[in-house]
Design a protein around this motif. Structure first.
Motif, PDB file in Angstrom:
ATOM      1  N   HIS A  45      -6.184  -4.713   1.257  1.00 31.48           N
ATOM      2  CA  HIS A  45      -6.281  -3.247   1.275  1.00 31.48           C
ATOM      3  C   HIS A  45      -5.754  -2.721  -0.045  1.00 31.48           C
ATOM      4  N   SER A  67      -3.128  -0.550  -2.179  1.00 35.13           N
ATOM      5  CA  SER A  67      -1.718  -0.197  -1.971  1.00 35.13           C
ATOM      6  C   SER A  67      -1.557   1.314  -1.813  1.00 35.13           C
ATOM      7  N   THR A  68      -0.411   1.694  -1.287  1.00 37.75           N
ATOM      8  CA  THR A  68      -0.097   3.130  -1.177  1.00 37.75           C
ATOM      9  C   THR A  68      -0.199   3.790  -2.553  1.00 37.75           C
ATOM     10  N   GLN A  69       0.331   3.103  -3.553  1.00 38.78           N
ATOM     11  CA  GLN A  69       0.279   3.657  -4.908  1.00 38.78           C
ATOM     12  C   GLN A  69      -1.173   3.786  -5.378  1.00 38.78           C
ATOM     13  N   ILE A 111      -3.811   4.330  -3.452  1.00 39.85           N
ATOM     14  CA  ILE A 111      -4.345   5.530  -2.785  1.00 39.85           C
ATOM     15  C   ILE A 111      -3.847   6.775  -3.508  1.00 39.85           C
ATOM     16  N   ALA A 112      -2.578   6.749  -3.877  1.00 37.77           N
ATOM     17  CA  ALA A 112      -1.976   7.915  -4.538  1.00 37.77           C
ATOM     18  C   ALA A 112      -2.696   8.231  -5.848  1.00 37.77           C
ATOM     19  N   PHE A 113      -2.949   7.200  -6.649  1.00 32.68           N
ATOM     20  CA  PHE A 113      -3.650   7.453  -7.913  1.00 32.68           C
ATOM     21  C   PHE A 113      -5.078   7.952  -7.650  1.00 32.68           C
ATOM     22  N   ASP A 145     -10.046   3.468  -0.551  1.00 36.16           N
ATOM     23  CA  ASP A 145      -8.856   3.846   0.233  1.00 36.16           C
ATOM     24  C   ASP A 145      -8.992   3.364   1.675  1.00 36.16           C
TER      25      ASP A 145
END
Lengths: 389, 389
Positions: A186, A188-190, A192-194, A292
């Motif tokens: 998947h 990473s959270t980071q 998705i953030a970018f 995402d």
């Protein structure tokens, strides 16, 4: 024309259409699209059984043009030309190599720029959200059309790696081997953030107009910002440092100018602007959303169990300086495959090039892929030679 | 009203103006501004010799309001209230603590929003570019005004750390001790790159209007994008993961919506929007440029030589999960100080909170700072007790 003996030479993109409005493609969201067109290219020849097919899956901003040239005057070759051709990692003397532009893209396959049969106008912001699974389902339709019952190999880097993994889970009987490069189970959270920042820049650009901007300039400023931030995540800190450091644009003197004073700033601005000339902002939104969404665990349950049921052989490759898909993400997949008693090879390639390394650091990648494909051929011999041209 | 015994309680911002148009502040760029106003706050009391002053330097989006409250009904305290007060790290029973808003800011000190005497209108995009050195020069004028000949300590985190280092180099005789937290001798290439994206988002927002947007809504969309990308760099990957992971906003089901589907996305959007309510886009541009410019080597020569001539005692603090100013950057300063035979303490604090840790992980920071200040007091005793209030 490129006369190198190891080039696939002139190639012609082809188009495959399926899914009439009466029998459309059903997406993971439950929504439908139809008709669906896929632009694809092939390199090399099928053998009689069509058992020598390798599907190349492209990354976010890639396309179906993976190798060769379209025109004798082309100065640029396909995006993975250094990997695909006679004697190369994906050896077109032995394999029939196929690459298709993903749905949602802007390089010929059905996407937000396509005509919405319901309105007679481009879908724009009405294009349905898609998943990596939807991209793969569309590719499956193409392979059915091409008479391919089972892929010898499916391979991709970054989002292409997502597709390769998805292939092994969605169509496990149809995949002999999987090569997953610079990816993970998947985002990473980071990550998705970018992506979220990029989409924010596009969707708040007044020229986005809810995605219905075709025929106008479109949200080029927002798209440039989105590309700039993403580009940083594709390069390692080390590479940025070596390539630009704190170098100034003008004679090593501060000009006290708000714009583009540092070389890295000017480079990113240039990359951002250039990207807007070749990529569609809506496609950027839809494809980053698909990235995402990708989450093997959500779709197929715990990794170990998801992979335990599958039969493909896996090669997993990471790059030491990739911070968008750190090596740990590849190790997670490898551990799950091992726990599921699957056949897996893993290589973490030492490289300063960050996430983009799979497009640049070709030597060790070539050796690794070639050895893996040779081994895979021993476990499943190609039934016949390709027919003479 | 906050009645905690260890609060500095009600504080009143003060204003100091200097630099008439005839005798303006000369900036590092060669340009001038005048008059210059600085908003500042003080906590605790000066001793008779005014030798117990500690200057707190704030970070990018900080301001002069470092501790206490402005109004009995305030729900929020100053940004470093947990560090400043009776018995705290910066003990107001012993020290006279001062914090001033930087020039170029938007919290009362002269910046792009201020009236340009040449036009009678806000400077906007005509405000001259400033440096960390310019911020420090303005602070020096304030300290002269306050009768402070020598700072007992200058301290700051992030851009505040830049200012603290600059103080030790620009006014070495006026600084007894320096505490540099989560900073370095310069911003990394990657740091410049992220700043460049933020500025691109602002300056390409049509509402920026070359910086002359006062009286209009202004480039709130661009500023929000800029804050979102910067915010990612302030948090560690680990913290993002723990705090948000891949959690969805709505009932753990994909809604197939372009906007704010993941919790991290919604959080960043919220942070971006909130920031536009409290910060000025031009100030964001000017201050990030000042951060990009900061480079001890460029201004003062090789680090070792730059520091060798100075006399201050140093405390350098980094955080293990800070990737905007990695520990290696602090080590670089420490090595130069040791090579220059300077008195230096170094602590790398283990924390999951990334760059923002200096605002959050207070326990070990307090112990470290207190011990350092106690030791510094032994080497230079405060001549007298603060006068009774």
């Amino acid at each position: 024309m490129l006369m190198e003996p190891n080039s696939v030479g002139l190639v012609e993109p082809r188009l495959y259409a399926f899914g009439s409005p009466e029998a459309p493609l059903v997406l993971d969201s439950g929504r439908t699209i139809g008709p669906v067109e896929l632009v694809y290219e092939t390199y090399g020849q099928p053998n009689a059984e069509r058992s020598n097919a390798i599907l190349i899956c492209h990354a976010l901003s890639g396309d179906a043009h993976a190798a060769g040239i379209h025109d004798p005057h082309d100065k640029r070759v396909g995006w993975w030309d250094n990997m695909i051709g006679p004697g190369k990692a994906f050896d077109t003397e032995r394999f029939w190599v196929i690459c298709a532009n993903v749905i949602g893209g802007c390089k010929g396959s059905t996407g937000p720029q396509s005509i919405n049969p319901a309105s007679g106008k481009p879908y724009g912001g009405d294009f349905p959200l898609i998943t990596i699974g939807d991209m793969v389902t569309a590719q499956k339709r193409l392979l059915d059309h091409l008479g391919i019952k089972r892929l010898f190999c499916v391979v991709g880097g970054s989002m292409g790696g997502f597709q390769a993994l998805e292939w092994s889970l969605r169509y496990p009987e149809q995949v002999h081997t999987v090569i997953c490069i610079a990816a993970g189970a998947h985002l990473s959270t980071q990550g998705i953030a970018f992506n979220a920042v990029g989409r924010h820049a596009i969707t708040t650009d007044p020229d986005w107009q809810g995605g219905h901007y075709y025929g106008t300039a479109g949200p080029v400023r927002g798209l440039a910002s989105a590309r700039m931030v993403a580009h940083i995540t594709y390069l390692s800190e080390l590479k940025l440092n070596r390539k630009f450091g704190r170098r100034l644009q003008s004679a090593d003197r501060l000009s006290y100018d708000i714009h583009n004073e540092f070389a890295v700033e000017s480079y990113l601005n240039h990359q951002g602007t250039r990207f807007t000339e070749r990529f569609d902002a809506n496609s950027y939104i839809y494809i980053t959303k698909a990235m995402d969404y990708f989450d093997i665990t959500r779709t197929y349950g715990p990794l170990k169990e998801a992979f335990a049921r599958k039969k493909s052989r896996f090669l997993v490759i990471s790059y030491s300086s990739d911070w968008l898909f750190p090596t740990a993400q590849s190790r997670e997949i490898v551990r799950a495959l091992i726990a599921g008693d699957r056949d897996v090879s893993f290589v973490d390639i030492d490289s300063p090039h960050g996430h983009d390394a799979f497009l640049i650091d070709i030597d060790q990648l070539t050796r690794t892929v070639s050895a893996f494909l040779d081994g895979s051929q021993r476990s499943q011999p190609l039934e016949s030679k390709p027919p003479a041209r």
